[in-house]
Scaffold this motif. Structure first.
Motif, short mmCIF file in Angstrom:
data_model
loop_
_atom_site.label_atom_id
_atom_site.label_comp_id
_atom_site.label_asym_id
_atom_site.label_seq_id
_atom_site.Cartn_x
_atom_site.Cartn_y
_atom_site.Cartn_z
N THR A 75 -70.44 112.09 -8.17
CA THR A 75 -71.55 111.75 -6.93
C THR A 75 -71.50 112.85 -6.10
N ALA A 106 -68.35 111.49 2.06
CA ALA A 106 -67.93 111.93 1.05
C ALA A 106 -66.27 111.98 1.03
N ASP A 109 -64.82 108.47 0.30
CA ASP A 109 -65.24 107.90 -0.96
C ASP A 109 -64.00 108.07 -1.79
N ILE A 114 -66.15 113.95 -6.93
CA ILE A 114 -66.98 113.80 -5.64
C ILE A 114 -67.43 115.10 -5.25
#
Length: 294
Positions: A75, A106, A109, A114
């Motif tokens: 992601t 971020a 997460d 990531i």
């Protein structure tokens, strides 16, 4: 298009901080001054991320990343426009965000792989900043050369991954970073999904309604319907957002006219509040929806 009206989660606040005890570092959505690269590196390290400045096309970009060595789906988060203007018609001298919400999203997460990409001219030292034209945080902030640079940064991240990793990307963008994410998704063939928060996805509608200078040197995500129509998308908007009002995302959704576009309204949210309150739970539930749909 699916539109939901959601209430603010309990215990939310306009300035929420996560304290990393052992590093004595604060991850916060409300800062008085911009973090420099050294502070960002310390913050990233405390959360298990690496921070690096890379040459990506015409620009040096700050990237943070974790778990690139795994085979997990990646992601990628894209920062907002940052501190673009000191006043309405006066550009700032340094666009580094004082409130880097995409970075905070971020770092919060909990998935394995990531990455975060800052925007051109952000997090530069004084010497490099002098060489970075202010047009790249004003009139040209979504220009072709900007998209080329950020796409190069994504390619750099993918080059660090195992050769066996071929899973498509999930993109997340906050504010102007949402426009960047949408434009990037339109030009790449390795994107599975797009999630934005408070994003100016229809630049023409946004600038005309708020009487802003038109972005004649930039690309408009709302014009990319042919490329974005089949992509699964979730666009989160705050009903109290006066910087990028909810009708901007609604206008984008009507023009792109995709079957898998959700515009999700959140009551009492504004441009920055209170996205950290629902993250990463909302993203994880969207990922579950994607898994079911596959």
């Amino acid at each position: 298009m699916i539109t939901r009206i959601l209430e603010r989660p309990r215990h939310s606040s306009w300035c929420r901080a996560f304290v990393i005890v052992f590093a004595a570092t604060i991850l916060s959505s409300c800062r008085l001054i911009a973090l420099d690269r050294a502070a960002v590196s310390e913050l990233a390290d405390a959360r298990g991320f690496q921070a690096r400045q890379i040459q990506a096309g015409d620009f040096k970009l700050l990237v943070l990343y974790r778990g690139l060595e795994t085979d997990s789906r990646l992601t990628v988060y894209f920062e907002g426009d940052g501190f673009a203007f000191r006043r309405k018609t006066l550009p700032s001298k340094d666009p580094t965000p004082k409130n880097p919400l995409a970075m905070d999203l971020a770092l919060s997460d909990d998935s394995a792989a990531i990455a975060y990409i800052a925007r051109p001219c952000q997090y530069l030292d004084d010497k490099d900043l002098e060489l970075c034209s202010a047009r790249y945080w004003t009139t040209h902030r979504y220009a072709e050369e900007v998209l080329d640079s950020i796409s190069h940064a994504v390619d750099w991240l993918l080059a660090q991954r195992p050769a066996t990793s071929h899973q498509p990307l999930d993109l997340v963008g906050y504010s102007g970073g949402g426009a960047i994410a949408a434009l990037l998704a339109a030009r790449r063939d390795d994107v599975r999904s797009l999630v934005t928060l408070s994003a100016n996805l229809d630049l023409d509608r946004w600038t005309s309604e708020l009487e802003l200078t038109p972005f004649i040197y930039s690309l408009n995500p709302a014009d990319q319907g042919d490329e974005l129509r089949t992509l699964r998308q979730l666009h989160l908007v705050g009903d109290d957002d006066d910087r990028v009002p909810p009708y901007v995302a609604e206008s984008y959704a009507r023009q792109v006219a995709g079957e898998h576009i959700q515009v999700e309204h959140h009551a009492d949210f504004d441009h920055s509040c209170c996205w950290l309150d629902l993250w990463p739970a909302r993203l994880n539930s969207f990922r579950d929806e994607l898994a079911v749909a596959q």
